[in-house]
Design a protein around this motif. Sequence first.
Motif, PDB file in Angstrom:
ATOM      1  N   ALA A  75       0.828  -1.212   0.000  1.00  0.00           N
ATOM      2  CA  ALA A  75       0.000   0.000   0.000  1.00  0.00           C
ATOM      3  C   ALA A  75       0.859   1.257   0.000  1.00  0.00           C
ATOM      4  O   ALA A  75       0.420   2.322  -0.423  1.00  0.00           O
ATOM      5  CB  ALA A  75      -0.915  -0.003   1.219  1.00  0.00           C
ATOM      6  N   GLY A  76       2.067   1.148   0.483  1.00  0.00           N
ATOM      7  CA  GLY A  76       2.958   2.311   0.504  1.00  0.00           C
ATOM      8  C   GLY A  76       3.349   2.743   1.906  1.00  0.00           C
ATOM      9  O   GLY A  76       3.941   3.808   2.081  1.00  0.00           O
ATOM     10  N   THR A 105       7.096   3.051   2.332  1.00  0.00           N
ATOM     11  CA  THR A 105       7.552   4.181   1.527  1.00  0.00           C
ATOM     12  C   THR A 105       7.266   5.492   2.249  1.00  0.00           C
ATOM     13  O   THR A 105       8.107   6.390   2.288  1.00  0.00           O
ATOM     14  CB  THR A 105       6.847   4.158   0.157  1.00  0.00           C
ATOM     15  OG1 THR A 105       7.064   2.873  -0.437  1.00  0.00           O
ATOM     16  CG2 THR A 105       7.390   5.240  -0.750  1.00  0.00           C
ATOM     17  N   GLN A 133      11.535  -1.737   8.343  1.00  0.00           N
ATOM     18  CA  GLN A 133      11.005  -3.088   8.182  1.00  0.00           C
ATOM     19  C   GLN A 133      12.156  -4.073   7.994  1.00  0.00           C
ATOM     20  O   GLN A 133      12.117  -5.184   8.505  1.00  0.00           O
ATOM     21  CB  GLN A 133      10.063  -3.124   6.971  1.00  0.00           C
ATOM     22  CG  GLN A 133       9.213  -4.377   6.896  1.00  0.00           C
ATOM     23  CD  GLN A 133       8.103  -4.240   5.875  1.00  0.00           C
ATOM     24  OE1 GLN A 133       8.066  -3.297   5.098  1.00  0.00           O
ATOM     25  NE2 GLN A 133       7.194  -5.183   5.869  1.00  0.00           N
TER      26      GLN A 133
HETATM   27  N1  LIG Z   1      12.944   1.335  -3.794  1.00  0.00           N
HETATM   28  C1  LIG Z   1      11.858   1.010  -4.522  1.00  0.00           C
HETATM   29  N2  LIG Z   1      11.932   0.974  -5.871  1.00  0.00           N
HETATM   30  C2  LIG Z   1      10.860   0.664  -6.619  1.00  0.00           C
HETATM   31  N3  LIG Z   1       9.660   0.369  -6.116  1.00  0.00           N
HETATM   32  C3  LIG Z   1       9.493   0.402  -4.782  1.00  0.00           C
HETATM   33  C4  LIG Z   1      10.594   0.706  -3.923  1.00  0.00           C
HETATM   34  N4  LIG Z   1      10.149   0.656  -2.648  1.00  0.00           N
HETATM   35  C5  LIG Z   1       8.848   0.323  -2.714  1.00  0.00           C
HETATM   36  N5  LIG Z   1       8.442   0.168  -3.991  1.00  0.00           N
HETATM   37  C6  LIG Z   1       7.084  -0.160  -4.428  1.00  0.00           C
HETATM   38  O1  LIG Z   1       6.196   0.751  -3.809  1.00  0.00           O
HETATM   39  C7  LIG Z   1       5.009   0.077  -3.395  1.00  0.00           C
HETATM   40  C8  LIG Z   1       4.793   0.319  -1.936  1.00  0.00           C
HETATM   41  O2  LIG Z   1       5.772  -0.402  -1.212  1.00  0.00           O
HETATM   42  P1  LIG Z   1       5.890  -0.345   0.365  1.00  0.00           P
HETATM   43  O3  LIG Z   1       7.107  -1.066   0.745  1.00  0.00           O
HETATM   44  O4  LIG Z   1       5.768   1.053   0.801  1.00  0.00           O
HETATM   45  O5  LIG Z   1       4.615  -1.160   0.822  1.00  0.00           O
HETATM   46  P2  LIG Z   1       4.112  -1.509   2.294  1.00  0.00           P
HETATM   47  O6  LIG Z   1       2.808  -0.849   2.488  1.00  0.00           O
HETATM   48  O7  LIG Z   1       5.166  -1.187   3.274  1.00  0.00           O
HETATM   49  O8  LIG Z   1       3.915  -3.073   2.198  1.00  0.00           O
HETATM   50  P3  LIG Z   1       4.189  -4.225   3.282  1.00  0.00           P
HETATM   51  O9  LIG Z   1       3.012  -4.313   4.186  1.00  0.00           O
HETATM   52  O10 LIG Z   1       4.295  -5.466   2.450  1.00  0.00           O
HETATM   53  O11 LIG Z   1       5.456  -3.893   3.976  1.00  0.00           O
HETATM   54  C9  LIG Z   1       5.179  -1.371  -3.779  1.00  0.00           C
HETATM   55  O12 LIG Z   1       4.474  -1.582  -4.985  1.00  0.00           O
HETATM   56  C10 LIG Z   1       6.650  -1.535  -3.998  1.00  0.00           C
HETATM   57  O13 LIG Z   1       6.913  -2.486  -4.992  1.00  0.00           O
END
Ligand SMILES: Nc1ncnc2c1ncn2[C@@H]1O[C@H](COP(=O)(O)OP(=O)(O)OP(=O)(O)O)[C@@H](O)[C@H]1O
Lengths: 357, 277
Positions: free
Chosen positions: B57-58, B61, B102
Amino acid sequence: MHETVREGAAGGAGVPPAGQEAAPSAVRGRRILSMLGRVGTVLVRWREASVLIVALGMAVYFRASNDVFLTPDNLRNIAQATAPAAIVAIGIVLLLVSGEIDLSVGVVAALAPFLMHYAVDLYGVPVVPALLLAFGISAGIGFCNGFIVTKLKVPSLVATLGSYYFLLGVLLTTSHAYPAQIPEQARGRIQTIFGAGDWASLTWCLTIVVIFHIVLTRTRWGLHTISVGGNPIGATEAGIRTDRIKIGNFMIASVLGALAGLLEAFRINSIDPNIGGGTALVFTAISAAVIGGTALAGGSGTVIGALLGALILAELQNGFNLIGISANPFQLILGGAILLSMIANQYLSRLRRTGGA
Amino acid sequence: MTAQPTTSDTAPDPSAQGAALRVENVVKRFGALTALRDVSLRLDKGEVLGLIGDNGAGKSTLIKVICGYHRPDAGRIHVDGQEVVLRSVDHARSLGIDTVYQGLALINELSVFHNMFLNRELRFGPLLNNRAMRRLAREHLADMGVDIPDVGAEVAKLSGGQRQAVAVARAVYSDAKVLLLDEPLAAMGAKEGALILDLIRDLKARGDVSVIIIAHNYAQVLDVCDRVNLLQHGTITFDRRTADVTLEELTELVVAEYRNRRKPSLRTRSDDPDPGP
Ligand SMILES: Nc1ncnc2c1ncn2[C@@H]1O[C@H](COP(=O)(O)OP(=O)(O)OP(=O)(O)O)[C@@H](O)[C@H]1O
Ligand SMILES: [Mg+2]
């Protein structure tokens, strides 16, 4: 420890009478086992120990096969072969620990004395500034290598292969592949200090080993170098400027290469484009680092190990010479030594990781 | 405030003065992929904010934008009422923002205590002050109730939960004003999880630390957080005080979104915008 040894030796001297056999021999067996265990622990914990044992064992072997091996004159030969390789190997260790490599340092070693020569003899620069200039330009070369690797994202193997050929071209074009004289102004005290003195290069080498051993194990720079090689993403997340660390280590490696080259030039009393022998010096240095226990994967390595690795290689070359084995099978032994030490390294580091012993 | 899928606090909010952190309209793209579409959130002083959302979900990020690791492509960040452009992780740290990633950001090859002081090593002169770091690391871990027998051991030798504890301890004892915890409970056993939750409660009791915590266990979120935000497809779609929401509601909210997405394909008509229930 002392006691165990004496007991073991005494027990081994005579055959124990049949009746008393069981208990004492079991005790002795356990003692010997525990002693071996302790030796094993030292080998595993203190990673340079195994390399030191090999270096000493080799000295014993060559001394046994040829009286000349341990004479002061020959020891000086060994020291003079060890020093430049070890100095270059220290830079290689820092780079390997941070997850990179530099194939161009050997040419930097050949180039640095020429830079000094050009500055003094063509541009009339005094010797000390000329030396500083040679080091400065070498640092600049290291910076370029690091920049290409970290900012332009070219793997260091390829990037420094490129700079190796490029610098070799610069060296051969500007020198016309001819040796040059040591500049008149550099003769005397400077030449003695920078390598011509009997133990000058070894003194430089040991000083640098001590400094960089401390840098790698006791300073922030060393910790960050390990971090950058061990877990690049994690290191960046922790706020470590990974690019800065890597570029810095490329610069250190280049400057150490330049120092090794200058020491060699002053020692052999000639500025020779063949110093470093093209790739020979780098390959020897990488071998020394690897034999010393530095992993190519990044994250771990030892400066003292690299010194011992360089010593082992110098001993091998010198010893074979004395015994009368030609240079050709030497490569064979060298290859075997590298493979063996890599395998041992893998095994020991696995033991270390699983907390064996 | 309502449960409408809109962002909170668009109007100037008196409580914004007391916000430890404000994120406004942040956008983050990775090439063609837009990880954060338009994120705004507010973290009050002394507040514990739960951030939930699906995998991808992001959430991570967003954390990495707030801690200075990623540069946002658009949007503003206010720390303590001041707008800031975070230049680096170090810069964010100097403003009192610290993170448990994480991925934990531990260096396997280094000892526990070196990891706990990574990039803010104690020194005398140019040399590391290993003795002081060792002692403080031992104290902090003991203080937290974490059982790690030898702080000189390489981190590689620790269990997953112990590693996580080290990462949490590192952030918590950094004197941060804003703590960002990305799934700090993921590898924790029941006891160790409770330990971390207690730690967060202690911080809350102190009142001067604000926390954003990402977790997938909603019961834990409701247990320890004051407020919960739901991040979906790169934007915050739900923002409520935990006192006003139940576990069932929260679960239903996340699952409903998933069901809505599934419906078109179940009806084998793909491009029909679903009006929703
Ligand atoms: N350094 C990066 N380069 C390219 N894409 C990225 C990068 N970091 C994250 N993404 C993409 O951004 C989106 C959000 O990733 P993110 O890690 O923020 O998810 P999350 O909500 O933390 O998920 P989870 O619960 O699995 O940890 C994903 O589609 C991921 O593939
Ligand atoms: Mg995540």
